[in-house]
Design an enzyme around this catalytic site. Structure first.
Site, short mmCIF file in Angstrom:
data_model
loop_
_atom_site.label_atom_id
_atom_site.label_comp_id
_atom_site.label_asym_id
_atom_site.label_seq_id
_atom_site.Cartn_x
_atom_site.Cartn_y
_atom_site.Cartn_z
N ASP A 200 0.88 -1.18 0.00
CA ASP A 200 0.00 0.00 0.00
C ASP A 200 0.91 1.23 0.00
O ASP A 200 1.50 1.56 1.03
CB ASP A 200 -0.88 -0.05 1.25
CG ASP A 200 -1.79 1.18 1.38
OD1 ASP A 200 -1.55 2.17 0.65
OD2 ASP A 200 -2.70 1.14 2.21
N THR A 226 -3.75 5.67 -2.85
CA THR A 226 -4.69 6.75 -3.07
C THR A 226 -4.07 7.60 -4.18
O THR A 226 -2.90 7.43 -4.52
CB THR A 226 -4.87 7.62 -1.81
OG1 THR A 226 -3.59 8.00 -1.33
CG2 THR A 226 -5.62 6.85 -0.73
N LYS A 229 -2.61 12.10 -2.47
CA LYS A 229 -1.58 12.51 -1.50
C LYS A 229 -0.38 13.05 -2.29
O LYS A 229 -0.52 14.06 -2.97
CB LYS A 229 -1.21 11.34 -0.59
CG LYS A 229 -2.40 10.87 0.27
CD LYS A 229 -1.97 9.85 1.29
CE LYS A 229 -3.10 9.43 2.21
NZ LYS A 229 -3.84 8.24 1.72
N ARG A 235 -9.25 12.97 -5.04
CA ARG A 235 -9.40 12.10 -3.87
C ARG A 235 -9.95 10.76 -4.32
O ARG A 235 -11.14 10.64 -4.62
CB ARG A 235 -10.35 12.78 -2.87
CG ARG A 235 -10.62 12.03 -1.58
CD ARG A 235 -11.15 12.99 -0.55
NE ARG A 235 -10.14 14.02 -0.29
CZ ARG A 235 -9.12 13.89 0.57
NH1 ARG A 235 -9.01 12.79 1.27
NH2 ARG A 235 -8.25 14.85 0.72
N1 DSN Z 1 -5.82 9.37 6.51
C1 DSN Z 1 -4.61 9.11 5.77
C2 DSN Z 1 -3.42 9.73 6.41
O1 DSN Z 1 -3.55 10.84 6.90
O2 DSN Z 1 -2.35 9.16 6.40
C3 DSN Z 1 -4.39 7.69 5.51
O3 DSN Z 1 -5.48 7.17 4.86
#
Ligand code: DSN
Length: 414
Positions: A200, A226, A229, A235
């Protein structure tokens, strides 16, 4: 860019909140490691008329008429994802990293099957087997952590646990692990115990795409991420896999856990993957890393306990126990100063997850607005000053003025 011109006409209440949020994003240093600024092209796609259509199924095999252009968009997104990461197969339909992981589990596991993931408190993610998530409720989850001295993954220990619990899937990847993960070692361990390997890379994907963080793609059976990021897209989520797993993965995503894919988001993902193949993106990711390293070094020089002594990625983790500050208090005070970070458990934390003993700081979003080493040193001074004056509202407010001035020099969404 006017984000609310139409919304204003029908819902002034929501429009006003979006405008306030825009101002917050413009006037603060967003340093939550998992956040970023999607660019205008990504935002335009996510707000497009593609939201109007159901396209259940996959390109060439849909359950609804009228999907000609959606097939093409999804094909483009798939091809680009494969090319960007050098993967054999891509499924671009998961709506989040969490759903991407759920689909991988569903593709090969039965309820009660053993999985082995990184402990949440050591930096893992909820979906890696935490009992609070379906991954720990449906499957029998076991955990590995980090070494108490170095805070690094101890691969010998991971191997010993794996030999003992015989997981069907081993999960590597983390939400708060600042160092390079040795994906090859994880693969060797998985092979030794006959497990499949899921990597992941939600946090590291942008760095992986730019070639400055080692990729798990040559080793892992499945790679999830994801896209919002470090990857800087909408998103959403993505699954990459070896071709042999493609059928199982596709049917686990649809109809396994999802219905109609969010085609407007898939279009935005296609744009994101295109952007991530550019030289500009590589330069950006290098700066994300340089900024994180610079921040770590500056805070270490000021005496902070930066775990592992630095970083190989976009984030750093600070244990504030030597400073007698909780993660919660630190995050609240820094936010008042305009420096937005999150409280974060540190490995072997003695505080509850709502309080925590640490903070996690990331550089993707501030780097996206053009901030470089010179400003990072200022930010390190400000973080230090706030943490030393945590109860002095007036001193914190002085820093907030400086943060606002800096943000004005590096505008976003002009
Ligand atoms: N919520 C994310 C984070 O802040 O790392 C992970 O999904």
């Amino acid at each position: 860019m006017n984000f609310v011109s139409y919304i204003k006409k029908v819902d002034s209440e929501v429009a006003e909140l979006i405008e306030k949020e825009l101002k917050r994003q413009q006037e603060n240093l967003l340093m939550i490691a998992s956040e970023n600024y999607a660019d205008e092209a990504i935002l335009q796609a996510t707000g497009s008329i593609l939201t109007n259509k159901y396209a259940e199924g996959y390109p060439g095999k849909r359950f609804y008429q009228g999907t000609e252009f959606y097939d093409r968009i999804e094909e483009i997104a798939i091809e680009r994802a494969k090319k960007l990461f050098g993967a054999e197969h891509a499924n671009v339909q998961p709506t989040s990293g969490s759903q991407a992981n759920q689909a991988v589990y569903l593709s090969y596991l039965q309820p009660g099957d053993p999985i082995l993931g990184m402990d949440l408190s050591a930096g893992g993610h909820l979906t890696h087997g935490s009992t609070a998530s379906s991954s720990g409720k449906i499957y029998k989850a076991y955990y590995y952590g980090v070494d108490p001295e170095t805070y690094l993954i101890d691969y010998e220990k991971v191997k010993n646990i794996a030999i003992k619990v015989k997981p069907k899937i081993i999960v590597c990847g983390a939400s708060a692990y600042p160092r390079q993960i040795d994906f090859k070692k994880f693969k060797e361990i998985a092979d030794e115990v006959g497990a499949l390997l899921l990597a992941d890379i939600a946090h590291y994907a942008g760095l992986v795409a730019a070639g400055i963080y080692d990729s798990p793609v040559p080793y892992a059976d499945f790679v999830t991420t994801t896209t919002h990021k470090t990857l800087k897209g909408p998103r959403s989520g993505l699954i990459l896999s070896q071709e042999i797993h493609s059928k199982k993965i596709n049917s686990a995503v649809f109809p396994g856990i999802q219905g109609g894919p969010l085609m407007h988001i898939i279009a935005a993902k296609a744009i994101c993957f295109k952007e991530a193949m550019t030289e500009e993106f590589k330069i950006y990711q290098k700066q994300v890393l340089t900024n994180a390293k610079t921040l770590a070094d500056a805070l270490i020089k000021k005496g902070y306990k930066v775990l592992t002594g630095g970083t190989d990625c976009h984030l750093i983790l600070i244990d504030l126990r030597p400073n007698n500050i909780t993660g919660k208090d630190a995050a609240i005070s820094l936010e008042k100063a305009g420096i937005v970070v999150n409280k974060n458990a540190v490995p072997f934390d003695t505080q509850s997850p709502f309080i925590t003993s640490g903070i996690r700081i990331g550089t993707p979003a501030i780097t996206a607005r053009g901030i470089k080493e010179k400003e990072i040193l200022l930010i390190a001074d400000w973080i230090d000053f706030v943490l030393k004056n945590i109860n002095d509202e007036s001193k914190i407010s002085d820093i907030n003025k400086k943060v606002k001035d800096l943000c004005k020099k590096f505008p976003v969404y002009k």
